[in-house]
Scaffold this active site. Sequence first.
Site, PDB file in Angstrom:
ATOM      1  N   PHE A 127       0.854  -1.193   0.000  1.00 18.63           N
ATOM      2  CA  PHE A 127       0.000   0.000   0.000  1.00 18.63           C
ATOM      3  C   PHE A 127       0.894   1.248   0.000  1.00 18.63           C
ATOM      4  O   PHE A 127       1.826   1.343   0.800  1.00 18.63           O
ATOM      5  CB  PHE A 127      -0.894  -0.030   1.241  1.00 18.63           C
ATOM      6  CG  PHE A 127      -1.934   1.051   1.280  1.00 18.63           C
ATOM      7  CD1 PHE A 127      -2.941   1.099   0.329  1.00 18.63           C
ATOM      8  CD2 PHE A 127      -1.915   2.012   2.272  1.00 18.63           C
ATOM      9  CE1 PHE A 127      -3.904   2.088   0.363  1.00 18.63           C
ATOM     10  CE2 PHE A 127      -2.876   3.007   2.317  1.00 18.63           C
ATOM     11  CZ  PHE A 127      -3.865   3.051   1.361  1.00 18.63           C
ATOM     12  N   ASP A 198       0.845  -5.198   8.095  1.00 19.34           N
ATOM     13  CA  ASP A 198      -0.319  -4.322   7.985  1.00 19.34           C
ATOM     14  C   ASP A 198      -1.545  -5.211   7.752  1.00 19.34           C
ATOM     15  O   ASP A 198      -1.626  -5.928   6.756  1.00 19.34           O
ATOM     16  CB  ASP A 198      -0.123  -3.339   6.815  1.00 19.34           C
ATOM     17  CG  ASP A 198      -1.225  -2.275   6.752  1.00 19.34           C
ATOM     18  OD1 ASP A 198      -2.365  -2.584   7.141  1.00 19.34           O
ATOM     19  OD2 ASP A 198      -0.935  -1.157   6.295  1.00 19.34           O
ATOM     20  N   TYR A 223     -11.647   1.212  10.041  1.00 17.13           N
ATOM     21  CA  TYR A 223     -12.880   1.595   9.330  1.00 17.13           C
ATOM     22  C   TYR A 223     -13.231   0.690   8.160  1.00 17.13           C
ATOM     23  O   TYR A 223     -14.134   0.983   7.400  1.00 17.13           O
ATOM     24  CB  TYR A 223     -12.809   3.062   8.883  1.00 17.13           C
ATOM     25  CG  TYR A 223     -11.562   3.460   8.129  1.00 17.13           C
ATOM     26  CD1 TYR A 223     -11.400   3.134   6.791  1.00 17.13           C
ATOM     27  CD2 TYR A 223     -10.542   4.151   8.764  1.00 17.13           C
ATOM     28  CE1 TYR A 223     -10.255   3.499   6.109  1.00 17.13           C
ATOM     29  CE2 TYR A 223      -9.383   4.521   8.091  1.00 17.13           C
ATOM     30  CZ  TYR A 223      -9.245   4.185   6.759  1.00 17.13           C
ATOM     31  OH  TYR A 223      -8.109   4.535   6.083  1.00 17.13           O
ATOM     32  N   LYS A 224     -12.485  -0.405   7.979  1.00 16.46           N
ATOM     33  CA  LYS A 224     -12.787  -1.305   6.858  1.00 16.46           C
ATOM     34  C   LYS A 224     -13.693  -2.430   7.350  1.00 16.46           C
ATOM     35  O   LYS A 224     -14.848  -2.185   7.673  1.00 16.46           O
ATOM     36  CB  LYS A 224     -11.482  -1.783   6.244  1.00 16.46           C
ATOM     37  CG  LYS A 224     -10.761  -0.623   5.556  1.00 16.46           C
ATOM     38  CD  LYS A 224      -9.375  -0.940   5.075  1.00 16.46           C
ATOM     39  CE  LYS A 224      -8.825   0.278   4.348  1.00 16.46           C
ATOM     40  NZ  LYS A 224      -7.376   0.268   4.228  1.00 16.46           N
ATOM     41  N   ARG A 372     -12.455  -3.106  -8.082  1.00 14.53           N
ATOM     42  CA  ARG A 372     -12.288  -3.847  -6.842  1.00 14.53           C
ATOM     43  C   ARG A 372     -13.649  -4.019  -6.162  1.00 14.53           C
ATOM     44  O   ARG A 372     -14.394  -3.057  -5.977  1.00 14.53           O
ATOM     45  CB  ARG A 372     -11.320  -3.088  -5.932  1.00 14.53           C
ATOM     46  CG  ARG A 372     -10.734  -3.921  -4.838  1.00 14.53           C
ATOM     47  CD  ARG A 372      -9.711  -3.129  -4.034  1.00 14.53           C
ATOM     48  NE  ARG A 372     -10.340  -2.078  -3.246  1.00 14.53           N
ATOM     49  CZ  ARG A 372      -9.735  -1.446  -2.243  1.00 14.53           C
ATOM     50  NH1 ARG A 372      -8.502  -1.744  -1.923  1.00 14.53           N
ATOM     51  NH2 ARG A 372     -10.363  -0.514  -1.572  1.00 14.53           N
TER      52      ARG A 372
HETATM   53  C1  LIG Z   1      -6.721   1.414   4.282  1.00 13.20           C
HETATM   54  C2  LIG Z   1      -5.297   1.123   4.531  1.00 13.20           C
HETATM   55  C3  LIG Z   1      -4.555   1.927   5.393  1.00 13.20           C
HETATM   56  C4  LIG Z   1      -5.190   3.123   6.027  1.00 13.20           C
HETATM   57  O1  LIG Z   1      -4.267   4.068   6.418  1.00 13.20           O
HETATM   58  P1  LIG Z   1      -4.708   5.349   7.257  1.00 13.20           P
HETATM   59  O2  LIG Z   1      -3.435   5.921   7.667  1.00 13.20           O
HETATM   60  O3  LIG Z   1      -5.528   4.858   8.414  1.00 13.20           O
HETATM   61  O4  LIG Z   1      -5.502   6.225   6.353  1.00 13.20           O
HETATM   62  C5  LIG Z   1      -3.251   1.562   5.648  1.00 13.20           C
HETATM   63  N1  LIG Z   1      -2.700   0.474   5.076  1.00 13.20           N
HETATM   64  C6  LIG Z   1      -3.392  -0.315   4.222  1.00 13.20           C
HETATM   65  C7  LIG Z   1      -2.759  -1.529   3.632  1.00 13.20           C
HETATM   66  C8  LIG Z   1      -4.699   0.004   3.917  1.00 13.20           C
HETATM   67  O5  LIG Z   1      -5.383  -0.762   3.072  1.00 13.20           O
END
Ligand SMILES: *Cc1c(COP(=O)(O)O)cnc(C)c1O
Length: 408
Positions: A127, A198, A223-224, A372
């Site tokens: 990411f 992560d 939040y996911k 997606r």
């Molecule tokens: C959604 C997501 C994040 C979110 O990062 P924030 O700092 O909370 O906005 C981080 N890492 C991955 C792999 C994600 O999918």
Amino acid sequence: MTTRGRPFYEALDAQDELAAFRDEFDLPDDRVFLNGNSLGAPPKSTWDRLSRTVRQEWHQDMNAAWWTHGWLDLPTTVGDRIGHLVGAAPGQVVVGESTSVNLFKLLCGALQLQSGRRTVLTDHDNFPSDLYIADGVAHHVHPGAQVTRVDADTIPDALDEDVAVVVLSHVDYRTGRILPMNEINKRAHAVGSLVLWDLSHSAGVVPLALDTDDTDLAVGCGYKYLNGGPGAPGYLYVSTRLLPDIQQPITGWLGHAAPFSFEADYRPAPGIGRLTTGCPPLLSLVALDEGISLTARADPALVRAKSSALTELFIELAGERLAPHGCSVLSPRTPAHRGGHVALRHRAARRLVERLATEGYMAELRVPDLLRFGLSPLFVRYVDVWDSVTALERILADAPGDPAEDQP
Ligand SMILES: *Cc1c(COP(=O)(O)O)cnc(C)c1O
């Protein structure tokens, strides 16, 4: 070719042991949310909880509520609830900043624990925020460190005695591919490296066993699949093994051993609290607590089984009905290697995602050419899989569009 039609999917919904969970979410009737892996749905109980927090706890007790209603402990009490979900014994998870900031803290902590080693090893498809944070840490905080990006498949070969820490996503945010956590931890530990995972796209949908897998460090998103609400704080995990020695650079007062003694100099709290910094985002934290509590009531084995079935059926239908229109499946075909979402590739991805949205199917574009589909098992139905593939097939057949307008 299967000959199953919509009734087959309706029957699966009728037998679904998790079906009742859908009623616990506040979902509009006119849309199908296939992006719950980006922002989960609002639990119905969240509104009451927020209202109670503001109108009773805050209103009545004002500042005293930090103690009388356990607000100050919420980062660790909610942390322990997440810990339960990801296979961590109490005292190793705390909720606080965004995932990115948590990653920053743990990466700095890992490099300090591993002083003498210079390399941060990561997946070039990780990411972007994780890549940026790693580069930022190497640039601003540990100038001796260097970030090496490799293909995820070659991580084990790239490990050597100079690798301080490996930074990986358990589930790839684009393809949904799962990396073998236990195996990578073992390989890394064999050369003395740490691994920082992560969990943003796995917690709440893919079973995790952080302690059993001998995980060192992890961060994740609230939040996911945890349905904590927009901007819900993320969380971090530090194994009991590393907790006594780990430090982090954002040494604020609430990470102090005795915040309310207002000492002039910093002393880290003895436990996971040392990873915290300042006042927790209380209202977001109670919303996250509702999301997690709802998720935690579902049997993880059923969640994983339904999630795998949803992605499997989606891929099967996509192969039959979308492939002839030039739409290919990018996600792993083996269910055990696949998380809770499916990615399709098509050069007109942008146009297709927009058309799907006008018909009420909320999928997501990942530029340039990926569609997606997040199939959150607590509120996505089997018929939603059928209906969304049917809609996409129709869109592809009706309006192939001008390929010149699409991505190369
Ligand atoms: C959604 C997501 C994040 C979110 O990062 P924030 O700092 O909370 O906005 C981080 N890492 C991955 C792999 C994600 O999918």
